[in-house]
Design a protein around this motif. Structure first.
Motif, PDB file in Angstrom:
ATOM      1  N   GLY A  50      39.339  13.490 -18.505  1.00 60.72           N
ATOM      2  CA  GLY A  50      39.182  12.553 -19.618  1.00 60.72           C
ATOM      3  C   GLY A  50      37.743  12.461 -20.112  1.00 60.72           C
ATOM      4  N   GLN A  51      36.813  12.472 -19.162  1.00 64.72           N
ATOM      5  CA  GLN A  51      35.400  12.349 -19.522  1.00 64.72           C
ATOM      6  C   GLN A  51      34.889  13.535 -20.331  1.00 64.72           C
ATOM      7  N   THR A  52      35.434  14.714 -20.057  1.00 61.89           N
ATOM      8  CA  THR A  52      34.870  15.932 -20.664  1.00 61.89           C
ATOM      9  C   THR A  52      35.830  16.573 -21.657  1.00 61.89           C
TER      10      THR A  52
ATOM     11  N   SER B 282      50.525  14.907 -17.787  1.00 61.77           N
ATOM     12  CA  SER B 282      51.205  13.866 -18.559  1.00 61.77           C
ATOM     13  C   SER B 282      50.227  12.791 -19.042  1.00 61.77           C
ATOM     14  N   ARG B 283      49.097  12.681 -18.384  1.00 59.01           N
ATOM     15  CA  ARG B 283      48.169  11.597 -18.749  1.00 59.01           C
ATOM     16  C   ARG B 283      46.978  12.026 -19.591  1.00 59.01           C
ATOM     17  N   CYS B 284      46.598  13.307 -19.487  1.00 61.78           N
ATOM     18  CA  CYS B 284      45.357  13.720 -20.141  1.00 61.78           C
ATOM     19  C   CYS B 284      45.671  14.567 -21.362  1.00 61.78           C
ATOM     20  N   GLY B 285      45.422  14.012 -22.522  1.00 65.86           N
ATOM     21  CA  GLY B 285      45.765  14.675 -23.775  1.00 65.86           C
ATOM     22  C   GLY B 285      45.055  15.997 -24.000  1.00 65.86           C
TER      23      GLY B 285
ATOM     24  N   LEU C   3      29.360  11.879 -14.189  1.00 62.73           N
ATOM     25  CA  LEU C   3      29.188  13.323 -14.241  1.00 62.73           C
ATOM     26  C   LEU C   3      27.710  13.653 -14.423  1.00 62.73           C
ATOM     27  N   ILE C   4      27.279  14.677 -13.701  1.00 63.95           N
ATOM     28  CA  ILE C   4      25.870  15.046 -13.668  1.00 63.95           C
ATOM     29  C   ILE C   4      25.696  16.395 -14.357  1.00 63.95           C
ATOM     30  N   PRO C   5      25.151  16.396 -15.568  1.00 58.55           N
ATOM     31  CA  PRO C   5      24.989  17.678 -16.256  1.00 58.55           C
ATOM     32  C   PRO C   5      23.770  18.430 -15.739  1.00 58.55           C
ATOM     33  N   ARG C   6      23.976  19.584 -15.147  1.00 62.30           N
ATOM     34  CA  ARG C   6      22.847  20.380 -14.654  1.00 62.30           C
ATOM     35  C   ARG C   6      22.612  21.562 -15.586  1.00 62.30           C
ATOM     36  N   THR C   7      21.380  21.715 -16.010  1.00 59.23           N
ATOM     37  CA  THR C   7      21.082  22.821 -16.925  1.00 59.23           C
ATOM     38  C   THR C   7      20.843  24.105 -16.129  1.00 59.23           C
ATOM     39  N   HIS C   8      20.975  25.245 -16.826  1.00 51.57           N
ATOM     40  CA  HIS C   8      20.706  26.535 -16.178  1.00 51.57           C
ATOM     41  C   HIS C   8      19.284  26.528 -15.620  1.00 51.57           C
ATOM     42  N   ASP C   9      18.340  26.146 -16.474  1.00 52.27           N
ATOM     43  CA  ASP C   9      16.930  26.181 -16.089  1.00 52.27           C
ATOM     44  C   ASP C   9      16.641  25.331 -14.852  1.00 52.27           C
ATOM     45  N   ASP C  10      17.114  24.091 -14.892  1.00 55.77           N
ATOM     46  CA  ASP C  10      16.730  23.199 -13.790  1.00 55.77           C
ATOM     47  C   ASP C  10      17.408  23.625 -12.492  1.00 55.77           C
ATOM     48  N   TYR C  11      18.674  24.004 -12.593  1.00 54.01           N
ATOM     49  CA  TYR C  11      19.413  24.344 -11.374  1.00 54.01           C
ATOM     50  C   TYR C  11      18.843  25.602 -10.728  1.00 54.01           C
ATOM     51  N   LEU C  12      18.598  26.610 -11.558  1.00 59.21           N
ATOM     52  CA  LEU C  12      18.108  27.874 -10.994  1.00 59.21           C
ATOM     53  C   LEU C  12      16.733  27.712 -10.369  1.00 59.21           C
ATOM     54  N   TYR C  13      15.937  26.819 -10.926  1.00 59.39           N
ATOM     55  CA  TYR C  13      14.635  26.586 -10.292  1.00 59.39           C
ATOM     56  C   TYR C  13      14.838  26.071  -8.867  1.00 59.39           C
TER      57      TYR C  13
END
Ligand code: OOB
Length: 555
Positions: free
Chosen positions: A129-131, A156-159, A212-222
């Motif tokens: 639902g969040q995303t 049935s619940r998530c459109g 939810l925790i959005p991790r960017t490519h740059d930050d995660y790979l570092y």
């Protein structure tokens, strides 16, 4: 099912970006390299093509083979009509398909949400639902639980949900594709920025709904590259993956991604027990393992009871996710000759490690020091003022791989971050003379059950919906194995038909389980009370409840 011609999702929506002056600094320092996680994996696969990347039961994959499957799966996904920015919930146990799904989705710019096998339909439907996730990838069954039933509820619940892909017996859903049919086909990689959110980690949380925790490519790979260096991973490293693959600890500290960066071999175990894992350690000559303290304790017990001392064979045992008792740390090092590393991290970013060359007493009694000189750490009082060095306070942090905000949660972010972008970790810490962090407690209303985090409010909200519950309060209680367990205090609306308290407790636990919360969130114990204790502000006094629990029961 081809779904094209849809407006491309806005990849920046709901994401709090790093301020430009910080981003510029992190780039100038060489921390952020502008590489996507997908390109990172392709680079690893090309560099180490003939090395064995992954062992999953009887199956093993060389780096080149794994990358080929990733590409094939990416072709499959794009033929299904998915595009960059679409979200996919991945909920798989420790099996090879996890990596094929994860890297395959990233290859076309889809954003995976890293659900854990223990999650149930409350959590999974919330993530969808969040995303607005369109795809849910799960196993048929794991640990006796049927994920297809969960998928039915979500359908049935998530459109937004269009497709469920099942590894194993798919039932009414679609089965994991035969990948070889996509072999010769190429995909056009989307034009992505490494500053985009690559995927979502999950917060242990302290409020009603998991964030939810959005991790960017740059930050995660570092964090991945730096962690691989700190943990000294090489092509010779053979890592056993015992904790859930999707967890941040398992993925990046240094975890599977750190291992792929170094060109080593990853062996997956679906069962964390000593009896299974000791055999795998022996069979594959494992050098690195990461555990939560509860598992480290149970493995130590197995050795105590006469099983071979595998601790002395490992090059590195990492323990993190919850506070490791000093006594166990000492036993591991002094009695079992173990090379121990404490890891104190969080899915939001900051990770601390004790180092190979730290003094033994530091490794036993501290949770290490930050990855990066650019990790800014503050220890403050309730008014956000720095406490004197060495004193306990709230840990705040900001840095090149710590998020600036949860996904789509502006209101929550106002409390979770300071105005200048420091993340309020909710941990109470002090910093010793050596500069290492010691975790002394928690200010967030969370229970750490053997490394699995329970946001008390989430469980209370479910309990409070029960017709006979007037109000409830979930508190932690000490547990010799898990560190902490949960106890729900319940103010109960009595009824003549009520069964005995023991039956009632069973019924209530069942109620929480059937509601669809992850099993580890079901209260371990339930106490019925006539009234609650209150603080001066009129809130339920949880400290008093915890004390009551300690005095009324010998736990
Ligand atoms: C890891 O990540 P999460 O997001 O599941 O949990 C983070 C929280 C921390 O804020 C702290 O409260 C607790 O878990 N924690 C520890 C700890 N490691 C984590 N508390 C005491 N001692 C430790 N060593 O748990 C995580 C993420 C990356 C690496 C390692 C752990």
């Amino acid at each position: 099912m081809i779904k094209q011609d849809k407006a491309a999702p806005d990849l920046w929506e709901g994401i709090v970006q790093y301020p430009p002056e910080f981003a510029e600094k992190y780039i100038a320092k060489g921390y952020w390299k502008g590489q996507t996680i997908s390109d990172f994996f392709i680079e690893c696969a090309e560099k180490y093509s003939e090395n064995i990347a992954l062992v999953c039961g009887e199956r093993q994959f060389r780096y080149a083979e794994l990358q080929q499957h990733v590409d094939e799966f990416a072709v499959y996904l794009s033929k299904q009509g998915y595009q960059a920015g679409d979200s996919v919930v991945i909920q798989l146990p420790n099996i090879a398909e996890f990596f094929i799904a994860y890297f395959g989705a990233l290859r076309i710019g889809m954003r995976p949400i890293m659900s854990l096998p223990a999650h149930r339909h409350c959590e999974v439907s919330h993530f969808i639902g969040q995303t607005d996730a369109k795809l849910y990838i799960c196993a048929d069954k794991f640990m006796g639980f049927d994920y297809r039933k969960l998928a039915q509820k979500c359908m049935s619940r998530c459109g937004s949900l269009e497709q469920v892909l099942v590894v194993g017996d798919a039932g009414e859903f679609e089965a994991w594709p035969e990948l070889s049919q996509y072999q010769q086909q190429r995909i056009v990689p989307p034009n992505l920025s490494a500053r985009h959110a690559a995927f979502f980690q999950l917060s242990g949380g302290s409020t009603g709904t998991p964030k939810l925790i959005p991790r960017t490519h740059d930050d995660y790979l570092y964090s991945v590259r730096a962690s691989a260096g700190i943990c000294q991973l090489t092509q010779q490293t053979k890592m056993l993956m015992v904790l859930p693959v999707a967890h941040n600890f398992s993925m990046s500290s240094a975890g599977s991604l750190g291992l792929f960066y170094a060109g080593g071999m990853l062996v997956l175990s679906q069962d964390p027990s000593a009896s299974v894992c000791f055999k795998l350690i022996d069979q594959h000559n494992i050098s690195h393992v990461a555990l939560v303290p509860a598992l480290a304790a149970s493995w130590a017990e197995a050795v105590q009871k006469g099983q071979e001392n595998i601790f002395s064979r490992l090059e590195l045992l990492q323990v993190g996710g919850a506070r490791l008792a000093d006594a166990l740390a000492r036993q591991l090092i002094e009695q079992y000759n173990c090379r121990l590393q404490q890891v104190f991290g969080m899915a939001e970013g900051l990770v601390n490690y004790t180092r190979y060359d730290d003094d033994i007493e530091q490794i036993i009694a501290t949770q290490g020091s930050r990855i990066s000189a650019a990790d800014e750490i503050k220890v403050v009082d309730d008014e956000d003022q720095d406490v004197p060095r060495g004193e306990v306070g709230h840990l705040l942090t900001r840095g090149p791989y710590t998020i600036r905000g949860y996904y789509n949660a502006p209101e929550h972010n106002r409390n979770a971050f300071t105005v200048d972008g420091f993340y309020r970790t909710g941990d109470l810490v002090r910093i010793n003379e050596a500069g290492n962090i010691i975790v002394e407690g928690r200010s967030k209303d969370q229970i750490n059950r053997g490394g699995e985090k329970i946001a008390t409010e989430e469980v209370e909200q479910v309990l409070n919906q029960h017709l006979q519950v007037i109000q409830s309060a979930l508190v932690s209680m000490p547990d010799p194995m898990l560190g902490e367990k949960s106890c729900a205090y319940i103010q109960w609306r009595k009824d003549e038909q009520d069964p005995s308290p023991t039956r009632l407790m069973m019924q209530l636990r069942q109620y929480v389980q059937q509601y669809g919360l992850a099993t580890y969130k079901v209260p371990d114990r339930i106490e019925f009370v006539e009234d609650m204790p209150y603080t001066a502000l009129g809130k339920i006094d949880k400290k008093a409840l915890r004390q009551r629990l300690m005095t009324e029961h010998t736990l």
